[in-house]
Design an enzyme around this catalytic site. Structure first.
Site, PDB file in Angstrom:
ATOM      1  N   ARG A 182       0.164  43.287  42.034  1.00  0.00           N
ATOM      2  CA  ARG A 182       1.522  42.724  41.891  1.00  0.00           C
ATOM      3  C   ARG A 182       2.151  43.025  40.523  1.00  0.00           C
ATOM      4  O   ARG A 182       2.852  42.204  39.941  1.00  0.00           O
ATOM      5  CB  ARG A 182       1.517  41.206  42.096  1.00  0.00           C
ATOM      6  CG  ARG A 182       1.105  40.769  43.454  1.00  0.00           C
ATOM      7  CD  ARG A 182       2.077  41.286  44.515  1.00  0.00           C
ATOM      8  NE  ARG A 182       1.892  40.577  45.762  1.00  0.00           N
ATOM      9  CZ  ARG A 182       1.037  40.957  46.702  1.00  0.00           C
ATOM     10  NH1 ARG A 182       0.318  42.054  46.547  1.00  0.00           N
ATOM     11  NH2 ARG A 182       0.925  40.260  47.820  1.00  0.00           N
TER      12      ARG A 182
ATOM     13  N   GLU B 228       4.025  34.390  40.912  1.00  0.00           N
ATOM     14  CA  GLU B 228       4.136  35.676  41.599  1.00  0.00           C
ATOM     15  C   GLU B 228       5.610  35.983  41.793  1.00  0.00           C
ATOM     16  O   GLU B 228       6.048  37.123  41.705  1.00  0.00           O
ATOM     17  CB  GLU B 228       3.416  35.591  42.952  1.00  0.00           C
ATOM     18  CG  GLU B 228       3.033  36.937  43.568  1.00  0.00           C
ATOM     19  CD  GLU B 228       4.124  37.512  44.452  1.00  0.00           C
ATOM     20  OE1 GLU B 228       4.073  38.694  44.760  1.00  0.00           O
ATOM     21  OE2 GLU B 228       5.057  36.778  44.825  1.00  0.00           O
TER      22      GLU B 228
ATOM     23  N   CYS C 256       4.886  34.373  48.584  1.00  0.00           N
ATOM     24  CA  CYS C 256       3.931  33.573  47.809  1.00  0.00           C
ATOM     25  C   CYS C 256       4.519  33.258  46.440  1.00  0.00           C
ATOM     26  O   CYS C 256       5.089  34.129  45.781  1.00  0.00           O
ATOM     27  CB  CYS C 256       2.614  34.320  47.657  1.00  0.00           C
ATOM     28  SG  CYS C 256       1.657  34.298  49.193  1.00  0.00           S
TER      29      CYS C 256
HETATM   30  N1  EPU Z   1      -5.580  29.789  53.460  1.00  0.00           N
HETATM   31  C1  EPU Z   1      -5.728  28.473  53.722  1.00  0.00           C
HETATM   32  N2  EPU Z   1      -4.603  27.675  53.728  1.00  0.00           N
HETATM   33  C2  EPU Z   1      -3.353  28.191  53.498  1.00  0.00           C
HETATM   34  C3  EPU Z   1      -3.213  29.549  53.222  1.00  0.00           C
HETATM   35  C4  EPU Z   1      -4.345  30.338  53.214  1.00  0.00           C
HETATM   36  O1  EPU Z   1      -6.832  27.991  53.921  1.00  0.00           O
HETATM   37  O2  EPU Z   1      -2.404  27.405  53.524  1.00  0.00           O
HETATM   38  C5  EPU Z   1      -6.788  30.646  53.470  1.00  0.00           C
HETATM   39  C6  EPU Z   1      -6.760  31.625  54.653  1.00  0.00           C
HETATM   40  O3  EPU Z   1      -7.286  31.016  55.802  1.00  0.00           O
HETATM   41  C7  EPU Z   1      -7.622  32.749  54.134  1.00  0.00           C
HETATM   42  C8  EPU Z   1      -7.330  32.755  52.622  1.00  0.00           C
HETATM   43  O4  EPU Z   1      -6.794  31.478  52.322  1.00  0.00           O
HETATM   44  O5  EPU Z   1      -8.996  32.458  54.313  1.00  0.00           O
HETATM   45  C9  EPU Z   1      -6.344  33.855  52.226  1.00  0.00           C
HETATM   46  O6  EPU Z   1      -5.112  33.646  52.916  1.00  0.00           O
HETATM   47  P1  EPU Z   1      -4.160  34.863  53.394  1.00  0.00           P
HETATM   48  O7  EPU Z   1      -4.940  35.829  54.225  1.00  0.00           O
HETATM   49  O8  EPU Z   1      -2.937  34.264  53.959  1.00  0.00           O
HETATM   50  O9  EPU Z   1      -3.860  35.650  52.078  1.00  0.00           O
HETATM   51  P2  EPU Z   1      -3.286  35.156  50.688  1.00  0.00           P
HETATM   52  O10 EPU Z   1      -4.254  35.593  49.652  1.00  0.00           O
HETATM   53  O11 EPU Z   1      -2.880  33.742  50.705  1.00  0.00           O
HETATM   54  C10 EPU Z   1      -2.074  37.419  50.203  1.00  0.00           C
HETATM   55  C11 EPU Z   1      -0.785  37.777  49.538  1.00  0.00           C
HETATM   56  C12 EPU Z   1       0.346  37.772  50.547  1.00  0.00           C
HETATM   57  C13 EPU Z   1       0.021  38.722  51.687  1.00  0.00           C
HETATM   58  C14 EPU Z   1      -1.282  38.273  52.331  1.00  0.00           C
HETATM   59  C15 EPU Z   1      -1.734  39.199  53.448  1.00  0.00           C
HETATM   60  C16 EPU Z   1      -0.816  37.017  47.211  1.00  0.00           C
HETATM   61  C17 EPU Z   1      -0.411  35.955  46.265  1.00  0.00           C
HETATM   62  N3  EPU Z   1      -0.494  36.824  48.486  1.00  0.00           N
HETATM   63  O12 EPU Z   1      -1.968  36.045  50.593  1.00  0.00           O
HETATM   64  O13 EPU Z   1       1.513  38.244  49.884  1.00  0.00           O
HETATM   65  O14 EPU Z   1       1.065  38.741  52.645  1.00  0.00           O
HETATM   66  O15 EPU Z   1      -2.326  38.270  51.328  1.00  0.00           O
HETATM   67  O16 EPU Z   1      -2.250  40.376  52.929  1.00  0.00           O
HETATM   68  O17 EPU Z   1      -1.401  38.013  46.805  1.00  0.00           O
HETATM   69  C18 EPU Z   1       3.538  37.738  48.734  1.00  0.00           C
HETATM   70  O18 EPU Z   1       3.226  38.598  47.937  1.00  0.00           O
HETATM   71  O19 EPU Z   1       4.598  37.090  48.620  1.00  0.00           O
HETATM   72  C19 EPU Z   1       2.651  37.447  49.844  1.00  0.00           C
HETATM   73  C20 EPU Z   1       2.925  36.518  50.738  1.00  0.00           C
END
Ligand code: EPU
Length: 304
Positions: free
Chosen positions: A179, A298, A228
């Site tokens: 990012r 972010e 995010c």
């Molecule tokens: N999770 C929870 N509760 C929640 C959200 C997530 O338990 O409310 C758990 C999920 O079940 C999973 C883990 O946390 O085990 C990771 O969640 P997720 O796969 O949704 O990925 P993330 O790390 O929360 C990142 C990026 C997103 C991107 C997704 C998919 C960041 C800050 N966020 O989210 O990017 O769409 O991966 O690749 O790096 C953005 O940049 O605005 C964004 C949304």
């Protein structure tokens, strides 16, 4: 209209620079979060005149910043004194040449992914649901589902704010991190050359479908948000931490922590930026106390 702009009389000269001056535009209308006070927007229609326009701003002491798609942006309620530049979408669109494609920075990222897919060019499937422009995505190396846009970039045409001229940079000359890229805030990306792997159209579509399904199931895509709000600290998921703290559904004014994904703040009841900042502070404090981790924004914040 900003005081400086009125005093310098520059607003009336925009046509000569291939641009248009829109006074006191509420930035809430130009951001996906739907918050943000007024600022003067300068819509740039002729990119070739951009160096001249910015040279004129420099001479007159007009400060500016660049608005991309407004999809990862949080703007204060008070508005801004700086002029906000907005590049108009080029009508001539994408130029394909084998596995390479030249994309105007103001093009929509989602449309670009789909246009490339139609020509059997993949490698960006995960990015299809990421809102915003190609330039904005590249500036912050947007990523999702294993794809980061920096991985498929070969060259970038950029107006270097610090040098006052346009340069063509090869990808080796740009650093892409999680990012983050090495572009300066006053670098204006003009066009981006991508090199994409050739894949059967059906296979690309299938992968796009999978990513869309995952996104729909785990993110509040139909609500007003900026994606995010915080970065993931190395080895941790911010969404998971906020969720485990039981904070989903927490509301400050019109801003709510999404029940679908805890790292999204949604504007559900006519939120102000101040509501969102208060909710962010609450999250920061709770995560620091429980996990000893300082969350980093972010979302890009325009404070003054
Ligand atoms: N999770 C929870 N509760 C929640 C959200 C997530 O338990 O409310 C758990 C999920 O079940 C999973 C883990 O946390 O085990 C990771 O969640 P997720 O796969 O949704 O990925 P993330 O790390 O929360 C990142 C990026 C997103 C991107 C997704 C998919 C960041 C800050 N966020 O989210 O990017 O769409 O991966 O690749 O790096 C953005 O940049 O605005 C964004 C949304």
């Amino acid at each position: 209209m900003s005081l400086l702009a009125r005093e310098s009389g520059i607003a009336g000269q925009m046509a000569a620079f291939g641009a248009e001056w829109l006074p006191a535009e509420p930035l809430s209308r130009h951001t996906s979060l739907g918050v943000g006070g007024p600022a003067d927007i300068v819509r740039v229609r002729d990119l070739r005149r951009l160096p001249e326009l910015l040279g004129e701003f420099e001479r007159r002491g007009v400060q500016w910043r660049l608005l991309g798609g407004g999809t990862n942006l949080l703007v204060v309620d008070e508005g801004l004194n700086d002029v906000v530049l907005h590049l108009e979408r080029a009508p001539d669109g994408l130029k394909f040449d084998g596995p390479r494609v030249e994309v105007p920075a103001a093009a929509s990222l989602g449309t670009t992914v789909m246009e490339c897919a139609k020509r059997s060019l993949g490698g960006m499937e995960g990015l299809v649901g990421v809102p915003g422009t190609v330039g904005g995505a590249l500036h912050m190396n947007a990523g999702a589902y294993g794809t980061q846009i920096g991985d498929v970039v070969r060259a970038v045409t950029v107006y270097r704010g610090s040098l006052g001229r346009v340069e063509l940079l090869r990808t080796e000359e740009v650093r892409f991190e999680y990012r983050h890229s090495s572009f300066a805030p006053n670098d204006i990306l003009l066009s981006v050359s991508l090199e994409l792997p050739e894949r059967p159209y059906e296979a690309i579509l299938e992968r796009i479908k999978q990513c869309n399904q995952k996104r729909r199931a785990s993110q509040p895509i139909n609500e007003k948000s900026a994606g995010c709000i915080f970065k993931n600290p190395p080895g941790h998921s911010t969404g998971k931490m906020i969720d485990q703290l039981g904070l989903k559904g927490t509301r400050v004014g019109g801003a709510v922590i999404s029940e679908r994904h805890a790292n999204f703040i949604v504007n559900r009841h006519g939120a102000s930026a101040a509501d969102i900042f208060r909710l962010m502070d609450l999250i920061r404090e709770r995560v620091l106390k429980a996990y000893g981790l300082e969350l980093e924004e972010e979302v890009i914040v325009w404070r003054y």
